[in-house]
Design a protein around this motif. Structure first.
Motif, PDB file in Angstrom:
ATOM      1  N   PHE A  40      52.178  15.630  42.951  1.00  0.00           N
ATOM      2  CA  PHE A  40      50.222  15.189  42.874  1.00  0.00           C
ATOM      3  C   PHE A  40      49.678  14.017  41.885  1.00  0.00           C
ATOM      4  O   PHE A  40      48.954  13.353  41.464  1.00  0.00           O
ATOM      5  N   LEU A  41      50.733  14.066  40.649  1.00  0.00           N
ATOM      6  CA  LEU A  41      50.405  12.606  39.398  1.00  0.00           C
ATOM      7  C   LEU A  41      50.259  11.298  39.308  1.00  0.00           C
ATOM      8  O   LEU A  41      49.839  11.241  39.076  1.00  0.00           O
ATOM      9  N   SER A  61      52.564  20.661  47.069  1.00  0.00           N
ATOM     10  CA  SER A  61      52.608  19.595  46.473  1.00  0.00           C
ATOM     11  C   SER A  61      54.306  18.473  46.918  1.00  0.00           C
ATOM     12  O   SER A  61      54.269  17.016  46.935  1.00  0.00           O
ATOM     13  N   LEU A 106      41.791  18.386  42.128  1.00  0.00           N
ATOM     14  CA  LEU A 106      42.511  18.845  42.286  1.00  0.00           C
ATOM     15  C   LEU A 106      42.766  20.165  40.942  1.00  0.00           C
ATOM     16  O   LEU A 106      42.794  21.395  41.096  1.00  0.00           O
ATOM     17  N   ALA A 107      42.622  19.236  40.497  1.00  0.00           N
ATOM     18  CA  ALA A 107      42.268  20.765  38.516  1.00  0.00           C
ATOM     19  C   ALA A 107      41.195  21.261  38.822  1.00  0.00           C
ATOM     20  O   ALA A 107      41.628  22.829  38.393  1.00  0.00           O
ATOM     21  N   THR A 119      48.770  20.430  38.058  1.00  0.00           N
ATOM     22  CA  THR A 119      48.523  19.017  37.949  1.00  0.00           C
ATOM     23  C   THR A 119      49.011  18.214  37.501  1.00  0.00           C
ATOM     24  O   THR A 119      49.106  16.878  37.488  1.00  0.00           O
ATOM     25  N   LEU A 142      43.029  14.096  41.041  1.00  0.00           N
ATOM     26  CA  LEU A 142      44.035  14.584  40.487  1.00  0.00           C
ATOM     27  C   LEU A 142      42.650  15.773  39.726  1.00  0.00           C
ATOM     28  O   LEU A 142      43.014  16.966  39.772  1.00  0.00           O
ATOM     29  N   ASN A 143      42.112  15.307  38.965  1.00  0.00           N
ATOM     30  CA  ASN A 143      40.771  16.070  38.990  1.00  0.00           C
ATOM     31  C   ASN A 143      40.305  16.980  39.573  1.00  0.00           C
ATOM     32  O   ASN A 143      39.664  18.085  39.341  1.00  0.00           O
ATOM     33  N   ASN A 147      38.589  20.836  34.272  1.00  0.00           N
ATOM     34  CA  ASN A 147      39.293  19.837  33.323  1.00  0.00           C
ATOM     35  C   ASN A 147      38.457  20.253  31.851  1.00  0.00           C
ATOM     36  O   ASN A 147      37.523  21.014  31.770  1.00  0.00           O
ATOM     37  N   TYR A 161      50.941  25.646  45.719  1.00  0.00           N
ATOM     38  CA  TYR A 161      49.902  23.997  45.224  1.00  0.00           C
ATOM     39  C   TYR A 161      51.450  23.553  45.383  1.00  0.00           C
ATOM     40  O   TYR A 161      51.908  22.235  45.530  1.00  0.00           O
ATOM     41  N   GLY A 177      47.345   9.513  40.430  1.00  0.00           N
ATOM     42  CA  GLY A 177      46.832  10.837  40.669  1.00  0.00           C
ATOM     43  C   GLY A 177      46.515  11.056  41.944  1.00  0.00           C
ATOM     44  O   GLY A 177      45.948  12.174  42.119  1.00  0.00           O
TER      45      GLY A 177
END
Ligand SMILES: Cc1ncc(COP(=O)(O)O)c(C=O)c1O
Ligand SMILES: Cc1ncc(COP(=O)(O)O)c(C=O)c1O
Lengths: 459, 507, 507, 459
Positions: free
Chosen positions: D95-96, C73, D336-337, D90, D333-334, D268, C69, C288
């Motif tokens: 990613f953020l 990224s 991804l988590a 995350t 993003l969630n 999450n 990851y 995000g």
């Protein structure tokens, strides 16, 4: 197989076959049988991540940290606010996980940070040369002593009693090794006794070691005190609190040959004492005697600007027993945190913070001096920290304040028996006027209660 | 159109320092107001002690600070980017759980001078870590104070001095094999001793004859690491220990290679008196680009009285309550402090979390897998071109790492170990440690660690094979390497001859 | 030797999914033991309701998950990498302070069904945010429930329906300008209305004649954003509001462009009845990569009774104590819930922290600087080649963003807006929004935001100039661009014609 | 100038000059004077970072979070342990901070994550197609209704009372908009009344909407219940808890056309209810009616594998009023988590976690049933959550448990008046046997105290 290893049963079989052994145990047969442990370690079984977290959270909960108790304790480490970007940047894998940058082509990030950090520390201290950081404050003082011996071929240090007790003790520990003698000069009215200092320095003196602000918070006249060192060709070593250098004259402008100190106030959390870093700056003259890593600017074969570890010929991995110091792994990540914090504060913010500390310290000092049962330990000018005398047993007063959620300060008695009634109070930008007023109130109440011999907890 | 790349995007982006991005008047920090009656500064501090100009720190807003350092970070290769077989450095995975627990406010915002009564959790954690390390090393008494391995070495030598001094002895020499790490001799000098080198035998161990010749009552200590920096276990260790102890010397264990033997063999059982442990190696503390680390020491009973001050102790309660933990300063024979406060506590939290996570089996399994991975990679590199051009220095099973010699490669292909290392960068690998130990010509020291996959080891072996065959065709390719890194080969000589160690700044 | 780069390192590294890195038997998670007496699963749950095979999730150890990851990224361009002038998206700096406070356990581990008595801090925070947004929008009543802008739009239309229904009215049409964002008409349909497009006048505002022609008592609502998607403030807004209100319709404000007017002008004062606010635009919630966001709505008194349920309310204490906060479910006229629980609370924390940080002046200054930056960049792009090839669609001062037309560029150089956008990637910039609003041929919608430096704006303008001059020499360069991105132009048609939307897996 | 903007006085001057105006105010003159605010917003002045932190920390301290109270509350969101690597990944800027991946060449990271996530959700649910995520659970049910209307051209939903009350209410809210009718089918012994369901479904039914495990924790026989839908050509929509799919038969194998749910349990945190995400999977047949983003695999001009947003012709930015849904910004993003959490659990761990939940739930259910004053609300098989009946006022019992640091569960009375004495108890891997025993003890004590009318706080 733990969550961190990947060798499956099939992998193992293939690997053992390639190696040409039947079992991993065979590989350990090079260890003579009697030296093999032959039993599991007497440690608990491994835990799941959530169990480890809960276990450590439970331990952490048994500490009264600065979120739980308003913290007026300093003595070299301070409860400054660490901006969020410091964590965000230092926690990036790319900074968190590499080794020391031995391969510069793929370490430009870390090397440039060192270069920027060296520039910042050089600006703060007013000295042209900075290394990339040492372990922490007190051991940096000991390293300065080692440098001074090499530079002067002398073996005596004259040290002010205003230097942090941990630094003096660490210097003494090292001195037993590299064979140096220490002469301590006392304090008068919170400041180094100038006459005694002048008298103590002579042609055998390798270094005069001062601290300003000193352990009692007093701002020393380093230039005046340092004259004796100059006179006798000794190095002038000045320990300082980097957070005060937004407003205090930098050691480099006071004649210091070496300026160093504990770096924690810059971007590093308290962490019960570490990891932080020590900064170490010096004159050009000392550059080839410096301890620790130093990043330098250069170019690549195509003419691109780049950075490398410079002057490695000082270091243990090249010079071995002739190295200027034995340090290898240092505190690079903590120096990065400092650099990010300093960039965040910026030129204006850094000065403003210094002024804020001076103003709040003055307020707190006045406020406490007005409390019945509290008086100033000395009248010397102070910066961000100051000492008072309590007319009640210090330990008991601290316990009473703790009950009210205040860590009131650092008791001096242990390290300064002559001040067994002394308390050292530290200020940061997190200590608001309200909190200072609460402290005054709590101290007053605690002292009163002690006098009337009230039971602790009764309040 | 791919003519359009002659430089990678990172190469195109020339290095610019944060000072060069500064502009007067910009700022990131907004500070709280003083909120108290203010006085002119000169009334608080004599004007002659104040500075005229604030330091020329950068002036830059937060968004650009974040961009600057994020961008810089991408100019680093890191353990989370790929294989990092840097011999002697134990580049094993750094669990993020450890970062999380270290950041808990109860740890991160605990003042080191907090009264022990109100820091019981921290002291208990330190005590538990001391117990764990003592068990792993087979030496009961532990001090967590040293800040790194070399600091632990210095501590060990100062302990040795104190131990002998206490017996009225004055010893001058410290023995160390020619394969020893640079910090060993450097520490010896700092501790006021003279280093005496001991030769290495045909099996990569200590040359016993040479050792016997040099052992006498002037010898204060012998510093060893076992397995040594060749990744080989010295089978004569018991005899070596006996020799040193006979003359009253101490035996010091450089714990940098502990990752080979956790749960399999213990320095204490080998006869060592003093061990340092690099928590940033075997115990997963991230290296941070050059620290922080920690170098706790474990010692035997006879050395215990001299341990640094303060020592974390557990006290059973008199009044039937649970035990409590304290800092013991009352240690008359102690060598004293090695640093401020109690050591790198944040590192202790991470390493203790690691020990809790793996447990007894996990630690043993980690060492076993480290040794398995090393021997497998050694076997892979024993084949084909590598086997021929980069022979293993000492043909034995290794422990957690092994050393190859680039001598034939240099002779036959005119390729130095450095060239191979630089070419590996283009293949996305961090090179092994090069030119160490000194004993081996053109040395390449390879330590894969237990957290690497077989796939990574195979890919690395394949890359070496490919580089060697490429070099057979045209050695210049490697000699000019790297090509795709953010910068290419750098002029290190100039950086030392005419050092530029800070940014020059105008006003 | 630079022949050695024909591909960047990232291009060389072909995409591999985590499933392709999986190997049976590997794992990252170690779970706690059940720790309770266990029963065969079939005794707990009927066998026919159990699954035979666990889902084929990847089998991979933690170190390789992190590498996978982290590596992925780096295949993203992000706001912290550089200038991101994506029109209508308000890509402003995301303060890390906000991430820190959102992560506090008191926020992050608070269960949404916790009794309000024991969630007073969270409810107070929500109430404070409601008050702040109400003041900023000039509409007193706020519901934080909608999860994003489009969700807020749907809410607004359902409120309109409820409002009219309550009056016994049945309306069928919703007006929206042809410049409106795609979510507007999509929301209209979902809410059961029919969209009627309103034309745009020569100054980029609503064509009043067309509006008058279409306004009648079938109109439930007019949806506008002001400044609109051309970045232009519609000076006729008061008259427009009057027209809609005369026929009893509601006026809906799409708050995506609120960043232009914070502290300068308020939708409520313009006559709007309902506003949604994109907290992930004007209020610094990170995007995000496609959310999360939040789309709170602020409404006027007449709409208030219909707000979603539950509503966060403040209750003064009867017994002289401080106020308390509660969830009010007793709202008979409410349209009901739009989602579970109380909304995207974590987003509320970040945006409230942002409002606290900037304060009244800071918010106004942010909008002012956003407008200043936009007009400066517009001026820079009005010069030289850009001025000629990429004229501004409507020549006026803009607010926080502006729209250029690539029509001349296409005609004169054969370069489509898309080509320009792709070439910008090679220069390290995120392109503006392209082909929106639809009204403008070959549209480029540029929104710099207030957190960019003048240097960034200049560099962007220079890059456009350079690309255009490069194209005059050889348009192919841009037509084939990008060259240095992790992948080059992708076949999007195929992805829609023959969609492959998941990884095929064996056992 | 705030800490987030960079325009200095000089910058402003240069910029205004280039624009050709004298002041920024001029630029705002396009706003008709009466519509300009002309006063500062009635909000406090800005604060320093440390002050903002302290302010929000003080608010957070007034919430009883799961670190402070052992959390047995579920009802759709659960106190699972979120592994540290989820935050580490995350929180990476890359990613953020990017927007939705409209430029695929520089968004391969996010797009590949979506593709991996879609694969995982497809595996969990047993359906071939997954989108990249929607807002959250209940609104996903409403979106399924919208899809079903489009697919069947019918306007009636038959919904089990076992479906989460928030989902049913949200569906009702949306239905008022897109014009659909809802028929609710009751529960018998904790399970959907099969006969009533069969009777309710007819040729006008667009979708049959079930949840399993349902709101009371019962595992429904989806296949059997779904038959009625098949028979009348209605879509079968199944809401589910993803954490149960390690052991429960996936909806796709039970005939579901659509499987969806609240994604929070996957990676999450609770966050007082959001942000989390909704997952949404369907049969191939529905692929062009799906709501939300969908990533697809393709190739670049040089033949490199890559990913793009596929089937965008469904979406609002292309189809506008004809879009299959209005969603734009979702919860990438969630998702991804969730993907990182699922990769961390892995195939084995995910199943083991399901088993762990089943075993601990069984234990807790037995343990509580044995408590005096507690009985089971129903006997149906349950997974990870179950309902009991208390012989004392539920609210009062919860208050008493809270005093002992336990959040004992979710009271059913508000949403199920027929179960005003009902309490829903949820289990995660963080709820140890000891904690379950404490809960049993606390419930028993609380009920006893209520019976004897003891004062709260007296215990
Ligand atoms: C064999 C050996 N000894 C000693 C050291 C020194 O340890 P440190 O870097 O922690 O001071 C190292 C690490 O570089 C090492 O590899
Ligand atoms: C003008 C406009 N309206 C509405 C929206 C939809 O907002 P969201 O993406 O939060 O649903 C956007 C954002 O894309 C927008 O730019």
């Amino acid at each position: 197989m733990t969550r961190y290893t990947s060798a499956t049963v099939d992998d193992r079989a293939e690997m053992l076959e390639a190696i040409g052994v039947d079992s991993a145990a065979e590989l350990f047969e090079q260890i003579p049988e009697p030296l093999r442990l032959g039993r599991p370690l007497a440690l608990p079984d491994g835990l799941s991540e959530s169990e480890v977290f809960d276990r450590l959270a439970a331990l952490a909960a048994r500490n009264a940290d600065a979120e739980e108790q308003v913290c007026f304790v300093g003595a070299g480490m301070y409860d400054h606010y660490v901006p969020a970007i410091v964590d965000a940047i230092t926690q990036r894998s790319e900074f968190l996980t590499p080794y020391t940058p031995y391969q510069p082509e793929i370490s430009q990030g870390g090397l440039q940070v060192m270069f920027e950090f060296q520039t910042a520390m050089s600006e703060l201290t007013g000295l042209p040369v900075s290394n990339a950081g040492l372990y922490e404050g007190p051991s940096s003082v000991a390293s300065a002593g080692y440098l001074a011996m090499g530079a002067t071929k002398r073996r005596r240090f004259v040290v002010s009693r205003g230097v942090h007790p941990h630094s003096r003790e660490t210097l003494a520990t090292y001195s037993k090794g590299y064979g140096a003698e220490i002469v301590e000069v006392g304090l008068e009215g919170g400041l180094t006794d100038a006459a005694a200092l002048a008298a103590a320095v002579d042609g055998e003196t390798a270094a005069v070691i001062l601290q300003s602000p000193n352990f009692l918070g007093s701002v020393e006249d380093v230039e005046a005190l340092g004259a004796a060192a100059k006179e006798h060709g000794a190095l002038l070593v000045v320990a300082t609190d980097p957070m005060t250098l937004g407003i205090l004259k930098p050691p480099g402008e006071c004649g210091a040959d070496i300026a160093l100190g504990e770096g924690q106030p810059l971007g590093n959390r308290l962490d019960y004492g570490g990891p932080s870093f020590g900064f170490f700056c010096a004159t050009e003259e000392q550059i080839r005697r410096m301890p620790g890593r130093i990043a330098g600017e250069t170019e690549d074969v195509d003419g691109r600007r780049g950075f490398v570890l410079a002057l490695q010929t000082r270091e243990q991995h090249i010079r071995r027993e002739k190295a200027t110091n034995n340090i290898c792994t240092a505190q690079a990540l903590n120096a990065l945190a400092a650099m990010v914090h300093l960039a965040w504060l910026g030129r204006q913010g850094f000065r403003e913070l210094g002024e804020l500390l001076a103003q709040r310290t003055a307020y707190a000092r006045e406020r406490l001096a007005a409390v019945n049962g509290v008086e100033l330990l000395h009248e010397a000018p102070v910066m961000r920290e100051f000492a008072v005398r309590l007319e009640a047993p210090v330990a008991a007063v601290l316990d009473r304040c703790a009950e009210r959620g205040i860590a009131a300060g650092y008791p001096l008695g242990h390290e300064y028996p002559e001040h067994s009634d002394g308390l050292l109070v530290a200020i940061t930008e997190r200590r608001s006027r309200e909190q200072i007023d609460d402290l005054a109130e709590a101290l007053g109440a605690a002292i009163a209660a002690e006098r009337t011999g009230e039971r602790v907890g009764a309040a | 159109m791919s003519s359009a790349i002659t430089e990678t995007p990172m190469q195109r982006e020339r290095a610019k320092t944060i000072y060069e991005k500064s502009k007067p008047g910009r700022r990131a920090a907004v500070l709280p107001g003083a909120g108290v009656p203010e006085h002119p500064l000169e009334e608080l501090i004599p004007a002659n002690l104040l500075r005229d100009e604030p330091p020329r720190l950068p002036e830059i807003a937060e968004p650009e600070i974040v961009r600057h350092y994020n961008r810089l970070s991408r100019r680093n290769f890191d353990l989370d980017s790929g294989f990092y077989p840097l011999g002697s450095c134990t580049m094993k995975h750094n669990p993020r759980l450890n970062e999380r627990v270290a950041a808990l406010p109860g740890h991160a915002r605990l003042h080191p001078a907090q009264d022990p009564k109100r820091a019981q959790g921290a002291l208990e954690l330190m005590w538990l870590l001391q117990q764990s390390l003592g068990e792993i090393c087979g030496l009961p008494h532990v001090s967590l104070q040293p800040s790194a391995g070399s600091h632990g070495e210095l501590a060990g030598l100062l302990l040795t001095r104190a131990y002998h001094a206490d017996r009225g002895e004055q010893r001058t020499k410290v023995l160390a094999p020619d394969t020893s790490h640079g910090t060993n001799p450097a520490s010896v000098t700092m501790a006021g001793y003279e280093v005496v080198k001991v030769a290495t035998n045909a099996r990569g161990g200590v040359e016993m004859a040479d050792l016997r010749a040099k052992v006498n009552d002037e010898v204060a200590c012998l510093m060893l690491t076992n397995p040594n920096t060749l990744g080989l276990f010295d089978e004569n260790i018991a005899e070596i220990a006996a020799l040193i102890h006979e003359v009253g010397g101490t035996l010091y264990y450089d714990g940098a290679n502990l990752n080979a033997v956790m749960g399999h063999s213990r320095p204490g059982d080998m006869g060592f008196d003093i061990v340092h442990v690099n928590l940033h190696k075997s115990f997963s503390q991230p290296h941070g680009g050059g620290g922080p680390g920690a170098g706790p020491i474990a010692v035997s009973d006879r050395i215990e009285p001299y341990l640094p001050r303060p020592q974390v102790v557990r006290r059973e309660s008199d009044n039937g309550g649970g035990p409590s933990f304290d800092l013991d300063f009352d240690r008359p024979k102690s060598i004293g402090r090695l640093r401020g406060f109690q050591g790198n506590f944040g590192v202790f939290v991470r390493s203790y979390a690691y020990i809790l996570s793996l447990g007894a089996d996990g630690l043993a399994e980690a060492s076993e897998t480290a040794v398995l991975n090393a021997n497998y990679l050694k076997a892979r590199l024993g084949e084909g071109r590598a086997g021929e051009r980069l022979p293993i220095a000492f043909e034995r099973h290794c422990m957690h790492e092994f050393v190859l010699s680039g001598k034939p490669m240099k002779k036959q292909l005119g390729l130095a170990t450095l060239d191979l290392a630089k070419r590996l960068l283009d293949f996305g690998f961090h090179p092994p440690t090069v030119y160490f130990p000194l004993l081996v010509d053109e040395a390449l020291m390879v330590e894969p660690t237990e957290t690497e996959t077989k796939e990574s080891l195979d890919a690395f072996a394949d890359a070496i094979e490919q580089i060697l065959s490429e070099a057979e065709a045209d050695p210049e390719v490697a000699r000019q390497a790297p090509y795709t890194t953010p910068v290419r080969r750098l002029d290190e000589v100039r950086a030392t001859r005419r050092p530029v160690v800070r940014q020059p700044l105008g006003d």
